[in-house]
Design an enzyme around this catalytic site. Structure first.
Site, PDB file in Angstrom:
ATOM      1  N   GLU A 114      60.964 -12.658  31.997  1.00  0.00           N
ATOM      2  CA  GLU A 114      60.339 -11.900  30.913  1.00  0.00           C
ATOM      3  C   GLU A 114      59.856 -12.846  29.817  1.00  0.00           C
ATOM      4  O   GLU A 114      60.213 -14.028  29.816  1.00  0.00           O
ATOM      5  CB  GLU A 114      61.342 -10.889  30.326  1.00  0.00           C
ATOM      6  CG  GLU A 114      61.735  -9.824  31.340  1.00  0.00           C
ATOM      7  CD  GLU A 114      62.657  -8.778  30.771  1.00  0.00           C
ATOM      8  OE1 GLU A 114      63.282  -9.011  29.719  1.00  0.00           O
ATOM      9  OE2 GLU A 114      62.772  -7.707  31.392  1.00  0.00           O
ATOM     10  N   HIS A 242      58.918  -3.281  19.585  1.00  0.00           N
ATOM     11  CA  HIS A 242      58.482  -3.567  20.951  1.00  0.00           C
ATOM     12  C   HIS A 242      56.969  -3.494  20.967  1.00  0.00           C
ATOM     13  O   HIS A 242      56.389  -2.523  20.492  1.00  0.00           O
ATOM     14  CB  HIS A 242      59.075  -2.575  21.946  1.00  0.00           C
ATOM     15  CG  HIS A 242      58.989  -3.091  23.347  1.00  0.00           C
ATOM     16  ND1 HIS A 242      57.803  -3.152  24.023  1.00  0.00           N
ATOM     17  CD2 HIS A 242      59.931  -3.604  24.172  1.00  0.00           C
ATOM     18  CE1 HIS A 242      58.019  -3.686  25.223  1.00  0.00           C
ATOM     19  NE2 HIS A 242      59.300  -3.965  25.338  1.00  0.00           N
ATOM     20  N   ARG A 289      58.041 -11.465  21.754  1.00  0.00           N
ATOM     21  CA  ARG A 289      57.670 -10.143  21.261  1.00  0.00           C
ATOM     22  C   ARG A 289      57.079 -10.116  19.864  1.00  0.00           C
ATOM     23  O   ARG A 289      56.149  -9.357  19.602  1.00  0.00           O
ATOM     24  CB  ARG A 289      58.920  -9.274  21.185  1.00  0.00           C
ATOM     25  CG  ARG A 289      59.362  -8.830  22.483  1.00  0.00           C
ATOM     26  CD  ARG A 289      60.579  -8.009  22.360  1.00  0.00           C
ATOM     27  NE  ARG A 289      60.953  -7.716  23.729  1.00  0.00           N
ATOM     28  CZ  ARG A 289      61.950  -6.972  24.083  1.00  0.00           C
ATOM     29  NH1 ARG A 289      62.702  -6.429  23.167  1.00  0.00           N
ATOM     30  NH2 ARG A 289      62.201  -6.747  25.337  1.00  0.00           N
ATOM     31  N   HIS A 350      62.227  -0.953  17.871  1.00  0.00           N
ATOM     32  CA  HIS A 350      62.902  -1.050  19.171  1.00  0.00           C
ATOM     33  C   HIS A 350      64.330  -1.564  19.092  1.00  0.00           C
ATOM     34  O   HIS A 350      65.220  -1.043  19.739  1.00  0.00           O
ATOM     35  CB  HIS A 350      62.059  -1.996  20.039  1.00  0.00           C
ATOM     36  CG  HIS A 350      62.550  -2.145  21.441  1.00  0.00           C
ATOM     37  ND1 HIS A 350      62.697  -1.075  22.284  1.00  0.00           N
ATOM     38  CD2 HIS A 350      62.917  -3.238  22.151  1.00  0.00           C
ATOM     39  CE1 HIS A 350      63.132  -1.500  23.454  1.00  0.00           C
ATOM     40  NE2 HIS A 350      63.288  -2.807  23.397  1.00  0.00           N
ATOM     41  N   ARG A 385      65.134 -11.436  18.862  1.00  0.00           N
ATOM     42  CA  ARG A 385      65.894 -11.339  20.111  1.00  0.00           C
ATOM     43  C   ARG A 385      65.033 -11.734  21.299  1.00  0.00           C
ATOM     44  O   ARG A 385      63.904 -11.280  21.449  1.00  0.00           O
ATOM     45  CB  ARG A 385      66.369  -9.907  20.308  1.00  0.00           C
ATOM     46  CG  ARG A 385      67.016  -9.666  21.641  1.00  0.00           C
ATOM     47  CD  ARG A 385      67.345  -8.208  21.840  1.00  0.00           C
ATOM     48  NE  ARG A 385      66.158  -7.415  22.047  1.00  0.00           N
ATOM     49  CZ  ARG A 385      66.033  -6.507  23.022  1.00  0.00           C
ATOM     50  NH1 ARG A 385      67.033  -6.296  23.849  1.00  0.00           N
ATOM     51  NH2 ARG A 385      64.935  -5.808  23.148  1.00  0.00           N
TER      52      ARG A 385
HETATM   53  C1  LIG Z   1      63.825   1.760  25.618  1.00  0.00           C
HETATM   54  C2  LIG Z   1      64.774   0.605  25.507  1.00  0.00           C
HETATM   55  C3  LIG Z   1      64.736  -0.413  26.445  1.00  0.00           C
HETATM   56  C4  LIG Z   1      65.606  -1.491  26.358  1.00  0.00           C
HETATM   57  N1  LIG Z   1      65.595  -2.445  27.328  1.00  0.00           N
HETATM   58  C5  LIG Z   1      66.505  -3.435  27.289  1.00  0.00           C
HETATM   59  C6  LIG Z   1      66.600  -4.378  28.356  1.00  0.00           C
HETATM   60  O1  LIG Z   1      65.876  -4.303  29.335  1.00  0.00           O
HETATM   61  N2  LIG Z   1      67.537  -5.356  28.268  1.00  0.00           N
HETATM   62  C7  LIG Z   1      68.375  -5.473  27.199  1.00  0.00           C
HETATM   63  O2  LIG Z   1      69.208  -6.387  27.167  1.00  0.00           O
HETATM   64  N3  LIG Z   1      68.320  -4.579  26.185  1.00  0.00           N
HETATM   65  C8  LIG Z   1      67.415  -3.565  26.218  1.00  0.00           C
HETATM   66  N4  LIG Z   1      67.364  -2.661  25.202  1.00  0.00           N
HETATM   67  C9  LIG Z   1      68.346  -2.765  24.119  1.00  0.00           C
HETATM   68  C10 LIG Z   1      69.697  -2.297  24.624  1.00  0.00           C
HETATM   69  O3  LIG Z   1      69.511  -1.174  25.460  1.00  0.00           O
HETATM   70  C11 LIG Z   1      70.611  -1.909  23.482  1.00  0.00           C
HETATM   71  O4  LIG Z   1      70.642  -2.913  22.523  1.00  0.00           O
HETATM   72  C12 LIG Z   1      72.029  -1.685  23.991  1.00  0.00           C
HETATM   73  O5  LIG Z   1      72.015  -0.767  25.043  1.00  0.00           O
HETATM   74  C13 LIG Z   1      72.905  -1.185  22.869  1.00  0.00           C
HETATM   75  O6  LIG Z   1      74.124  -0.802  23.423  1.00  0.00           O
HETATM   76  P1  LIG Z   1      75.284  -0.333  22.471  1.00  0.00           P
HETATM   77  O7  LIG Z   1      76.465  -0.095  23.343  1.00  0.00           O
HETATM   78  O8  LIG Z   1      75.420  -1.238  21.336  1.00  0.00           O
HETATM   79  O9  LIG Z   1      74.750   1.053  21.845  1.00  0.00           O
HETATM   80  P2  LIG Z   1      74.131   2.360  22.487  1.00  0.00           P
HETATM   81  O10 LIG Z   1      73.956   2.220  23.941  1.00  0.00           O
HETATM   82  O11 LIG Z   1      72.951   2.732  21.694  1.00  0.00           O
HETATM   83  O12 LIG Z   1      75.265   3.447  22.215  1.00  0.00           O
HETATM   84  C14 LIG Z   1      75.497   3.928  20.917  1.00  0.00           C
HETATM   85  C15 LIG Z   1      76.554   5.008  20.989  1.00  0.00           C
HETATM   86  O13 LIG Z   1      77.050   5.257  19.680  1.00  0.00           O
HETATM   87  C16 LIG Z   1      77.220   6.649  19.500  1.00  0.00           C
HETATM   88  N5  LIG Z   1      77.185   6.924  18.075  1.00  0.00           N
HETATM   89  C17 LIG Z   1      76.279   6.529  17.154  1.00  0.00           C
HETATM   90  N6  LIG Z   1      76.615   6.991  15.934  1.00  0.00           N
HETATM   91  C18 LIG Z   1      77.755   7.702  16.082  1.00  0.00           C
HETATM   92  C19 LIG Z   1      78.578   8.443  15.197  1.00  0.00           C
HETATM   93  N7  LIG Z   1      78.301   8.554  13.909  1.00  0.00           N
HETATM   94  N8  LIG Z   1      79.667   9.051  15.713  1.00  0.00           N
HETATM   95  C20 LIG Z   1      79.957   8.984  17.033  1.00  0.00           C
HETATM   96  N9  LIG Z   1      79.216   8.291  17.905  1.00  0.00           N
HETATM   97  C21 LIG Z   1      78.132   7.658  17.437  1.00  0.00           C
HETATM   98  C22 LIG Z   1      76.052   7.259  20.267  1.00  0.00           C
HETATM   99  O14 LIG Z   1      76.316   8.605  20.540  1.00  0.00           O
HETATM  100  C23 LIG Z   1      76.080   6.364  21.512  1.00  0.00           C
HETATM  101  O15 LIG Z   1      77.038   6.836  22.411  1.00  0.00           O
HETATM  102  C24 LIG Z   1      66.514  -1.573  25.275  1.00  0.00           C
HETATM  103  C25 LIG Z   1      66.546  -0.553  24.331  1.00  0.00           C
HETATM  104  C26 LIG Z   1      65.694   0.531  24.440  1.00  0.00           C
HETATM  105  C27 LIG Z   1      65.753   1.623  23.428  1.00  0.00           C
END
Ligand SMILES: Cc1cc2nc3c(=O)[nH]c(=O)nc-3n(C[C@H](O)[C@H](O)[C@H](O)COP(=O)(O)OP(=O)(O)OC[C@H]3O[C@@H](n4cnc5c(N)ncnc54)[C@H](O)[C@@H]3O)c2cc1C
Length: 523
Positions: A114, A242, A289, A350, A385
């Protein structure tokens, strides 16, 4: 009601669930999320997970160098080394939880490359890697007898000495976290969750902006909660847009056209069909990006266009369909056959590089409170990032948090003196339109003034407008019973304020933060 768990995990993405799975042998875990388990940024990730895999051509030094370059040389080198070197072990853990990364005919991992990566090192599952990870982790979490999954619960506030009547400031050295107040939106009741250790894993902030690829749960709640509890929050000015979200007005979230498509040979063109990346960067469409997003923003603004195009029509149609089945189907459903037609794309909020500041053990500035995933700031991303570095960062730091707290948890006890949530003197919120309209205003302010290109004047204007919303919302919050909507609005305003303030403090253009008042780019 008071509920007690050894570990309180707020968030059900890769960070929250992988942490839960790593600590559950030691005690009871509450895994809470504000919507359904699936609704998380993790589920939406398409491209994949970066990890050095093919040692014939790749090595840790190359991945470290690529990450430092993308981060505009302000990444924390120790954090970069940690993530890059520990990535293969966390890939192994994901596979053991059932994640199926694609392999080629020789049985080796089918690695993608990428933007910004010097080698092929992106492990993926078709073009829906996030869903594969989320589904596998959900299965594992649900099977674990020590993990209680609690959906549709909204964490409002973390518990510290403040709730025992002590004054807590950002200088207080031993602020501790004893759990959180959690709202059940279906009953309006607020429960007290007492924990020995709490992990904040609440994901990103995309929903603070008008156009975003993030699911709308991404309102930055964890960051706002920790900031209000006087924890340290860092690097908020680095919001990644993004460059290529599918342009389809009205879609919120916007559908993402993965970076892998540029790696695959996709070419960016203006609406008249001309290539333009040669004006901005020698790497053309494969530039990082921020450069691509700014180039597109510039072309759109100069030409007065709403979008540009991404073109893969010169590629083998069958290969395109095989590599990008979801994108192919989604575009086809809108009448765009990507094997024959250009794809209309525009930048969209993003990813947040900053967040709750943590050390190499994922400890926040508040004791017994860890943070991992997108809500945290490990220093890995610096100013920007590198693609596919975030899922792996979340896994590595969830592992670090697990290791660190497992060694300490026996020293901790529940703090039984925390009082119940006090909503005396509040009444049901007034008309909902007061909240929904304010949310739209926050979105507009952030997108118009605190987007890809900033200036002192724009930031000042945003500040003044957000300040009015802040005063109105705090006053509404004090006189209303807690609801999910008012809490989210409050958090969005807090996060907007932090992005703005830290953007004002940075008197240079660096990484994702570009301001016309200090246009020198240090690359
Ligand atoms: C469209 C898209 C494509 C992406 N592609 C990539 C990729 O190819 N490779 C890569 O490395 N990264 C990618 N990313 C980034 C990556 O997906 C995220 O940074 C990562 O998944 C974040 O994971 P996380 O566990 O921190 O949070 P998340 O997966 O966002 O989970 C957050 C959780 O917190 C909970 N939550 C939030 N606030 C509260 C609250 N007040 N009370 C209770 N629960 C709460 C939500 O309900 C959820 O369950 C992408 C992101 C997007 C949006």
């Amino acid at each position: 009601m008071v509920k007690k768990f050894d570990f309180l995990v707020i968030g059900s993405g890769i960070a929250g669930m992988s942490f839960a799975l790593k600590v559950a042998h030691k005690g009871k875990v509450a895994l809470i999320c504000k919507s359904e388990l699936e609704e998380a940024n993790t589920y939406f990730a398409q491209g994949g997970v970066a990890s050095v895999t093919n040692l014939m051509v790749d090595n840790f030094d190359k991945h470290i160098e690529d990450t430092m370059i993308a981060g505009d040389w302000i990444s924390d080198r120790e954090a970069v080394e940690k993530v890059v070197r520990e990535a293969p072990a966390q890939i192994e853990a994901l596979i053991n939880w059932g994640v199926d990364f694609d392999k080629n005919e020789q049985g080796e991992f089918d690695l993608h490359r990428e933007g910004g990566h010097s080698e092929f090192r992106i492990l993926h599952h078709k073009d829906n890697t996030g869903a594969e990870i989320q589904d596998s982790l959900i299965k594992a979490v649900k099977q674990h007898p020590n993990i209680t999954v609690i959906e549709n619960q909204f964490a409002i506030e973390i518990l510290t000495q403040h709730h025992l009547g002590f004054t807590v400031t950002r200088q207080t050295p031993d602020t501790e976290c004893y759990g959180a107040y959690v709202l059940d939106p279906s009953t309006g009741k607020v429960d007290t969750y007492l924990s020995k250790v709490t992990l904040m894993a609440t994901g990103g902030v995309g929903a603070v902006y008008q156009t975003t690829t993030n699911p709308l749960v991404a309102t930055g709640d964890g960051i706002a909660m920790v900031y209000r509890a006087k924890g340290t929050v860092k690097d908020m000015e680095f919001v990644q847009f993004h460059p290529t979200a599918l342009y389809h007005p009205g879609d919120r979230p916007s559908f993402l056209i993965t970076e892998a498509m540029r790696g695959y040979g996709g070419v960016l063109r203006t609406m008249d069909g001309n290539e333009f990346m040669q004006k901005y960067d020698a790497r053309l469409s494969l530039a990082p990006r921020d450069i691509v997003a700014r180039a597109i923003d510039n072309e759109m603004k100069n030409r007065g266009d709403d979008h540009v195009y991404l073109d893969v029509t010169h590629k083998d149609p069958e290969l395109t369909k095989k590599h990008f089945p979801n994108i192919y189907e989604k575009c086809l459903s809108l009448g765009i056959d990507i094997t024959k037609d250009y794809i209309p794309v525009a930048p969209s909020a993003h990813y947040l590089c900053g967040g709750i500041k943590v050390d190499l053990d994922a400890q926040s500035s508040i004791k017994r409170l860890y943070a991992a995933g997108e809500c945290s700031c490990t220093g890995l991303h610096g100013g920007n990032r590198l693609a596919s570095n975030s899922l792996i960062e979340a896994a590595v730091y969830a592992d670090a948090a697990a290791k660190h707290c497992l060694a300490l948890i026996d020293n901790y006890a529940y703090n039984e003196n925390i009082p119940d949530w006090n909503d005396e003197g509040t009444s049901s919120p007034e008309e909902m339109v007061l909240i929904t309209q304010s949310m739209k205003e926050v979105n507009q302010i952030m997108s118009t003034y605190v987007g890809i290109v900033r200036s002192d004047l724009r930031l000042k204007r945003a500040w003044d407008r957000l300040d009015i919303l802040y005063e109105e919302t705090e006053s509404l919050f004090k006189r209303s019973v807690a609801t999910k909507e008012i809490c989210e609005l409050r958090n969005m305003i807090n996060v907007g304020y932090l992005i703005m303030r830290q953007a004002m403090e940075r008197k240079e253009s660096r990484g994702l933060h570009y301001t016309i008042d200090y246009p020198h780019i240090s690359k």
